[in-house]
Design an enzyme around this catalytic site. Structure first.
Site, PDB file in Angstrom:
ATOM      1  N   HIS A 266      -0.363  10.487   0.359  1.00 19.84           N
ATOM      2  CA  HIS A 266      -1.734  10.820  -0.053  1.00 19.84           C
ATOM      3  C   HIS A 266      -1.920  12.337   0.004  1.00 19.84           C
ATOM      4  O   HIS A 266      -1.726  12.939   1.056  1.00 19.84           O
ATOM      5  CB  HIS A 266      -2.760  10.175   0.885  1.00 19.84           C
TER       6      HIS A 266
ATOM      7  N   ASP B 255      -4.396   1.711   3.070  1.00 21.89           N
ATOM      8  CA  ASP B 255      -3.523   1.611   1.901  1.00 21.89           C
ATOM      9  C   ASP B 255      -2.110   1.244   2.363  1.00 21.89           C
ATOM     10  O   ASP B 255      -1.671   1.659   3.427  1.00 21.89           O
ATOM     11  CB  ASP B 255      -3.503   2.974   1.177  1.00 21.89           C
TER      12      ASP B 255
ATOM     13  N   SER C 193       0.306   8.864   4.817  1.00 20.28           N
ATOM     14  CA  SER C 193      -0.954   9.578   4.557  1.00 20.28           C
ATOM     15  C   SER C 193      -1.072  10.713   5.576  1.00 20.28           C
ATOM     16  O   SER C 193      -0.153  11.536   5.652  1.00 20.28           O
ATOM     17  CB  SER C 193      -2.115   8.584   4.629  1.00 20.28           C
TER      18      SER C 193
END
Lengths: 278, 195
Positions: free
Chosen positions: B42, B135, B15
Site C-alpha cells: 500500500h 486487506d 501495508s
C-alpha cells in the site's frame, strides 16, 4: 476432472458469446481477471448466484443487458489525471498542434468525461479551442450520457483543483464550472466543440482523420489482441506527425504499430506518428 | 501431499511497515531464485516508485514496477505501481486496473491474491506481512481454498500487527512465522522447485 473454477470460466465464455450473438457486444477480448470480478459483483447485486443464470435474462431483458454492460465497461477517471502528462501536453504538444489550421481530437474511451473537459480547458487557455473538434467516444451509453451532462460533485472538483494547478493551469478550476449545492456543472462554452458519440473499439471502425488521439487507461482492460486492434484504429486515424497519448503504465512495446511511432515522452506515454511512412 | 514441482509463483502483500519488512525478507532470496514474485504494497497514489529503486540496492533479484501486460518472469519481483491494482491474467501476464479502491486501497492485496489464486491454484504461495488494514485476508483465504500455501508474519514481530492478526483470525494462515523464517521457507520452496 472438473474443478469449480473451470465451470465458472465456462459460464463466463457462454455469457460473453450470448452478448455477442444476441446484441453484437464483444467482450471476449477484455482482460479476464477484471472482467470476472466486475461480472460477479454485478450479478451479486442482482441476486444471481451462478453466472449462467444470467444468460436467459440477457437474451430476453434489454435493460438487464445495459446494466451488465455498464458494470463491465465503466472506468474511474478524474480531471487532469497525472498532472505531469497535462503539463507536457501543454508545453510540448499544443505548440505543434497549433500549426494546423483545424485540429481533430479523438478521445477514445472517455468514460464520464472528466478528461475531455480537462482537454477543452487546456485548449481554451492556449487559444486553440475555436479551431478544434473533439470526438469523445465510449462504448458505455450511461457513462457517455454523464459525460455529455458534465455534472460532477463539488467534492471531486475540489480534489481536481490541485491536479489542475500542478498541470500548469493558467487560471483557477472553479472558473470553468457553475456550482449549485454540492454539484458542479461544466461551462457550456467548453462543450461547444465536443461531439459525444457511441463507439466500440472492439467492433467499430475509424470515422475521421485526427491529429491527436487520447486513450488513457482503457487498453489495460483489453488483451493483447484487442489492444492491437485499437492501436491499429488510432494509427489509421492519425495524420503523419499526429500524437497518440496512452495511460502512464501502458506501452506500445510488442504492439504491431510500435515502429510507426516515436516517443515524445516515454515516461508520460506521448508518442508521435512518424512522417514519411506509408 | 504437495509435490515440489507444483510451486509456480509467490504473492506478497504488506501495508504500514512494509518497506522495512521487505528489506529484511527479499534480500534472503538468491539471484538464481526460480519463482516469480508479485508484490502489492500500500502506497499513496502520487508515490514515484522510490521504494523499488531503494529495494533494488539491497536485493539480489531484479525488482521492478509493473507495466500493463508485462510477462511474469521467474526470479523477478514485480511491484504494483502507485494508483493501480495489479492482477494476474490466465496467460501469466500482468494486468493493471484503475477499478475503484478495494478495502480503501488501490493497489489492493485481495485483488492480486484472488486473481493469482485463480491462475496458479495450488502452485501459489501467499505471504501477508505487517499492516494496519484488513486487506489481504480474504485473498489469502482464497489461496488456501485453491490448495496453495499461506505464510503470515507473526503479529508479535510486525510493526503493524492488525493485518496479519486479521488473516489469522479468519483461518487464512497455513503458518505464522517471523520474517527470517518466511525468508527461509521461501528459499527452501524455491530450492525444491528447481530440483
Amino acid at each position: 476432472m472438473e474443478s469449480p473454477v473451470d465451470i465458472q470460466d465456462l459460464e463466463i465464455r457462454l455469457l460473453l458469446e450470448t452478448m455477442l450473438h444476441r446484441y453484437g457486444y464483444d467482450f471476449r477480448n477484455y482482460t479476464h481477471a477484471s472482467l470476472k470480478r466486475r461480472l460477479l459483483q454485478c450479478l451479486a447485486v442482482c441476486n444471481i448466484t451462478h453466472i449462467s443464470e444470467a444468460i436467459p435474462k440477457i437474451i430476453h431483458d434489454r435493460a438487464f443487458l445495459d446494466q451488465l454492460i455498464y458494470a463491465m465497461s465503466v472506468t474511474v477517471t478524474e480531471c487532469f489525471r497525472d498532472p505531469p502528462f497535462y503539463r507536457l501536453l501543454r508545453e510540448r504538444v499544443i505548440p505543434l498542434l497549433a500549426t494546423y489550421p483545424f485540429i481533430n481530437i479523438w478521445h477514445a474511451g472517455c468514460a464520464t468525461g472528466e478528461e475531455v473537459y480537462s482537454m477543452a480547458i487546456l485548449l481554451q487557455e492556449e487559444g486553440l479551442y475555436n479551431r478544434v473538434r473533439i470526438f469523445a467516444t465510449d462504448i458505455n451509453g450511461k457513462s457517455l450520457h454523464q459525460a455529455k451532462e458534465g455534472i460532477y460533485t463539488i467534492q471531486n472538483m475540489e480534489e481536481y483543483a490541485q491536479n489542475y494547478q500542478e498541470s500548469g493551469g493558467k487560471a483557477s478550476l472553479p472558473n470553468y464550472y457553475h456550482s449549485k449545492y454540492d454539484l458542479a456543472r461544466m461551462h457550456s462554452s467548453l462543450k461547444e466543440n465536443i461531439i459525444f458519440a457511441a463507439h466500440n473499439l472492439a467492433t467499430d471502425n475509424v470515422f475521421s482523420e485526427t491529429h491527436l488521439v487520447m486513450c488513457r487507461n482503457v487498453l489495460i482492460y483489453f488483451d493483447q489482441t484487442l489492444k492491437n486492434r485499437a492501436l491499429r484504429l488510432f494509427d489509421e486515424s492519425l495524420v503523419h506527425g499526429g500524437f497518440l497519448c496512452l495511460g502512464t503504465k501502458e506501452s506500445l512495446s510488442f504492439s504491431e504499430i510500435s515502429d510507426r511511432f516515436t516517443p515524445v515522452s516515454q515516461d508520460l506515454r506521448i508518442f508521435q506518428k512518424k512522417r514519411g511512412i506509408r | 501431499m504437495k509435490s515440489p514441482h507444483q510451486r509456480r509463483a509467490i504473492v506478497i502483500g504488506c501495508s504500514a511497515g512494509g518497506l522495512q519488512a521487505l528489506r529484511t525478507l527479499l534480500p534472503e532470496l538468491p539471484p538464481t531464485y526460480p519463482l516469480p514474485i508479485l508484490v502489492v504494497q500500500h502506497i499513496p497514489a502520487n508515490s514515484t516508485g522510490l521504494h523499488t529503486t531503494l529495494l533494488n540496492h539491497f536485493c539480489q533479484l531484479p525488482i521492478l514496477e509493473a507495466n500493463d501486460k508485462d510477462p511474469i518472469r521467474p526470479g523477478w519481483v514485480h511491484f504494483a505501481p502507485a494508483g493501480y491494482h495489479l492482477l494476474v491474467e490466465p496467460n501469466e501476464t500482468i494486468a493493471l486496473s484503475i477499478d475503484p479502491k478495494v478495502n480503501h486501497s488501490r493497489p489492493s492485496i485481495d485483488l492480486l491474491f484472488e486473481s493469482a489464486a485463480d491462475v496458479y491454484q495450488k502452485g501459489l504461495i501467499g505471504v501477508l506481512l505487517t499492516g494496519a488494514s484488513q486487506d489481504g485476508a480474504q485473498g489469502l483465504l482464497k489461496i488456501l481454498h485453491r490448495g496453495g500455501i499461506t505464510l503470515v508474519q507473526d503479529p508479535k514481530t510486525a510493526e503493524a500487527p492488525l493485518m496479519p492478526r486479521f488473516a489469522i483470525a479468519i483461518g487464512a494462515a497455513t503458518k505464522t512465522l517471523s520474517l527470517k523464517e518466511i525468508g527461509h521457507t521461501l528459499k527452501q520452496l524455491g530450492a525444491d522447485t528447481r530440483e
